[in-house]
Design a protein around this motif. Structure first.
Motif, mmCIF file in Angstrom:
data_model
loop_
_atom_site.group_PDB
_atom_site.id
_atom_site.type_symbol
_atom_site.label_atom_id
_atom_site.label_comp_id
_atom_site.label_asym_id
_atom_site.label_seq_id
_atom_site.Cartn_x
_atom_site.Cartn_y
_atom_site.Cartn_z
ATOM 1 N N VAL A 2 0.842 -1.189 0.000
ATOM 2 C CA VAL A 2 0.000 0.000 0.000
ATOM 3 C C VAL A 2 0.881 1.245 0.000
ATOM 4 O O VAL A 2 1.791 1.382 0.825
ATOM 5 C CB VAL A 2 -0.920 0.015 1.235
ATOM 6 C CG1 VAL A 2 -1.748 1.300 1.294
ATOM 7 C CG2 VAL A 2 -1.839 -1.206 1.230
ATOM 8 N N GLU A 3 0.607 2.165 -0.918
ATOM 9 C CA GLU A 3 1.327 3.434 -0.959
ATOM 10 C C GLU A 3 0.708 4.381 0.062
ATOM 11 O O GLU A 3 -0.515 4.578 0.076
ATOM 12 C CB GLU A 3 1.239 4.044 -2.353
ATOM 13 C CG GLU A 3 1.991 5.358 -2.503
ATOM 14 C CD GLU A 3 1.956 5.910 -3.911
ATOM 15 O OE1 GLU A 3 2.713 6.854 -4.200
ATOM 16 O OE2 GLU A 3 1.170 5.394 -4.725
ATOM 17 N N ILE A 4 1.525 4.971 0.922
ATOM 18 C CA ILE A 4 1.031 5.897 1.942
ATOM 19 C C ILE A 4 1.258 7.325 1.469
ATOM 20 O O ILE A 4 2.382 7.720 1.155
ATOM 21 C CB ILE A 4 1.722 5.669 3.298
ATOM 22 C CG1 ILE A 4 1.457 4.234 3.791
ATOM 23 C CG2 ILE A 4 1.221 6.668 4.326
ATOM 24 C CD1 ILE A 4 2.146 3.900 5.096
ATOM 25 N N THR A 76 1.763 1.988 10.158
ATOM 26 C CA THR A 76 2.386 0.884 9.426
ATOM 27 C C THR A 76 1.530 -0.364 9.495
ATOM 28 O O THR A 76 1.337 -1.074 8.495
ATOM 29 C CB THR A 76 3.788 0.592 9.995
ATOM 30 O OG1 THR A 76 4.592 1.761 9.883
ATOM 31 C CG2 THR A 76 4.457 -0.552 9.246
ATOM 32 N N ALA A 79 -1.525 0.080 7.187
ATOM 33 C CA ALA A 79 -1.207 -0.171 5.779
ATOM 34 C C ALA A 79 -1.081 -1.664 5.513
ATOM 35 O O ALA A 79 -1.548 -2.174 4.492
ATOM 36 C CB ALA A 79 0.078 0.560 5.401
ATOM 37 N N ARG A 80 -0.464 -2.381 6.433
ATOM 38 C CA ARG A 80 -0.290 -3.821 6.253
ATOM 39 C C ARG A 80 -1.635 -4.545 6.292
ATOM 40 O O ARG A 80 -1.854 -5.509 5.552
ATOM 41 C CB ARG A 80 0.646 -4.357 7.336
ATOM 42 C CG ARG A 80 1.387 -5.602 6.944
ATOM 43 C CD ARG A 80 2.670 -5.806 7.709
ATOM 44 N NE ARG A 80 2.525 -5.653 9.129
ATOM 45 C CZ ARG A 80 3.296 -4.839 9.864
ATOM 46 N NH1 ARG A 80 4.240 -4.113 9.309
ATOM 47 N NH2 ARG A 80 3.117 -4.752 11.161
ATOM 48 N N ALA A 83 -3.572 -4.016 2.883
ATOM 49 C CA ALA A 83 -3.032 -4.604 1.645
ATOM 50 C C ALA A 83 -3.820 -5.825 1.171
ATOM 51 O O ALA A 83 -4.158 -5.917 -0.019
ATOM 52 C CB ALA A 83 -1.556 -4.937 1.831
ATOM 53 N N ARG A 89 -3.818 2.673 -2.027
ATOM 54 C CA ARG A 89 -3.306 3.907 -1.412
ATOM 55 C C ARG A 89 -3.970 4.143 -0.066
ATOM 56 O O ARG A 89 -5.186 3.998 0.076
ATOM 57 C CB ARG A 89 -3.599 5.114 -2.300
ATOM 58 C CG ARG A 89 -2.967 5.072 -3.665
ATOM 59 C CD ARG A 89 -3.393 6.266 -4.486
ATOM 60 N NE ARG A 89 -3.060 6.071 -5.897
ATOM 61 C CZ ARG A 89 -3.679 6.673 -6.895
ATOM 62 N NH1 ARG A 89 -4.663 7.533 -6.644
ATOM 63 N NH2 ARG A 89 -3.318 6.435 -8.144
ATOM 64 N N LEU A 90 -3.159 4.523 0.892
ATOM 65 C CA LEU A 90 -3.653 4.991 2.176
ATOM 66 C C LEU A 90 -3.362 6.481 2.250
ATOM 67 O O LEU A 90 -2.204 6.888 2.339
ATOM 68 C CB LEU A 90 -2.973 4.250 3.328
ATOM 69 C CG LEU A 90 -3.216 4.803 4.738
ATOM 70 C CD1 LEU A 90 -4.701 4.856 5.069
ATOM 71 C CD2 LEU A 90 -2.442 3.990 5.770
#
Length: 316
Positions: A2-4, A76, A79-80, A83, A89-90
């Motif tokens: 995931v792109e932050i 983090t 986001a994990r 996925a 995107r987050l």
């Protein structure tokens, strides 16, 4: 992966145009996943990227800076957790003075339509936003019609057995040390992630070295001893037993997670590990000395190994 994205201002066109789920999503529990699924369906229909819009710090921390620690996960970890749901995107937006002062209409116009250029928003039935929380899901739908994005609202979803699926329900279960209920709501065990720090090293004197992690802004679960699984920096998942709390025999100023990793011999100081609290074994206790403590630790380790032989989700 995931792109932050950490702001809504000045984004390139390539980071705009997503179908998004909007909310705090602390814990990314099963109720949250229903909202994200609605966004995913819209993303497929619109052939758009799938995104999640959340906030850092949590709005509650902004408005109640002295509130007790309450977070269920780090960015983090969020986001994990996103996925596997297909999120690309987050948008982890800064909740600052500017954001806090925005009206609901300004948030929709400046942030969602202007900054992020969203095509669709999915929200939960209890979603509120804007200064004084004046915005509602129905209001967002009206703003979206005017600004060019669609909106759908997910009704409250409870477990088939009536289990409430909410972040507050997770916190209640953690406070009670009910790790089975916690995992049922989250869809996985609750986990604490943090840097391994130096402790007083008393455990080494009795053959029980521990990896110590500060609790930071995590919600404080019931203090006591847990059966655990930890993901190490190299990806290995190691069973263990941990004490979480203030350790009455050798009192601490702040709660600490002290994990004894079974059958592990390595130096992970300064590295980040993530530890699942799989089962609550007992509350904190004081002991007459190190010999009594070691006898109890051996009993706790045996209880942890037994608990971990039962089918349980593992870190993934």
């Amino acid at each position: 992966m995931v792109e932050i994205v950490t702001d809504w201002r000045g984004l390139p066109e390539g980071l705009k145009g997503a179908a998004v789920a909007i909310g705090a999503f602390d814990g990314v529990h099963r109720g949250h996943r229903a909202v994200i699924e609605r966004a995913r369906a819209a993303a497929e229909r619109l052939e758009a990227p799938l995104g999640v819009v959340s906030f850092d710090p949590h709005p509650r921390r902004w408005f109640q800076p002295s509130a007790a620690p309450f977070r269920l996960m780090t960015p983090t970890q969020m986001a994990r957790a996103l996925a596997p749901l297909g999120v690309e995107r987050l948008y982890l937006l800064p909740f600052d003075a500017e954001m806090a002062a925005m009206s609901d209409e300004a948030f929709a116009r400046q942030v969602l339509a202007g900054g992020l250029g969203i095509q669709h928003a999915a929200v939960g039935f209890d979603f509120t936003y804007g200064k004084d929380r004046t915005g509602s899901p129905e209001g967002l739908r009206r703003h979206g019609e005017a600004l060019g994005f669609s909106v759908d609202v997910t009704s409250r979803i409870d477990d088939a057995d009536g289990l409430k699926l909410s972040s507050s329900a997770v916190r209640e279960a953690l406070k009670a040390g009910d790790m089975a209920r916690t995992a049922a709501i989250l869809g996985r065990p609750f986990a604490i992630e943090g840097e391994v720090v130096h402790g007083d090293k008393r455990g080494r004197t009795i053959g029980v070295p521990t990896a110590n992690v500060r609790m930071g802004d995590y919600m404080r679960p019931a203090y006591g001893v847990y059966a655990t699984r930890s993901r190490l920096p190299d990806g290995r998942v190691v069973d263990g037993v941990a004490n979480l709390g203030l350790r009455p025999m050798y009192a601490l100023d702040e709660p600490l997670l002290e994990v004894w990793l079974f059958d592990f011999d390595g130096d992970i100081y300064g590295q980040t590990i993530e530890t699942e609290l799989v089962a609550f074994l007992r509350g904190e206790m004081a002991f007459d000395g190190l010999d009594a403590l070691r006898i109890q630790i051996d009993a706790d380790a045996a209880a942890a190994r037994a608990a971990l032989t039962r089918p349980q989700p593992i870190l993934s």
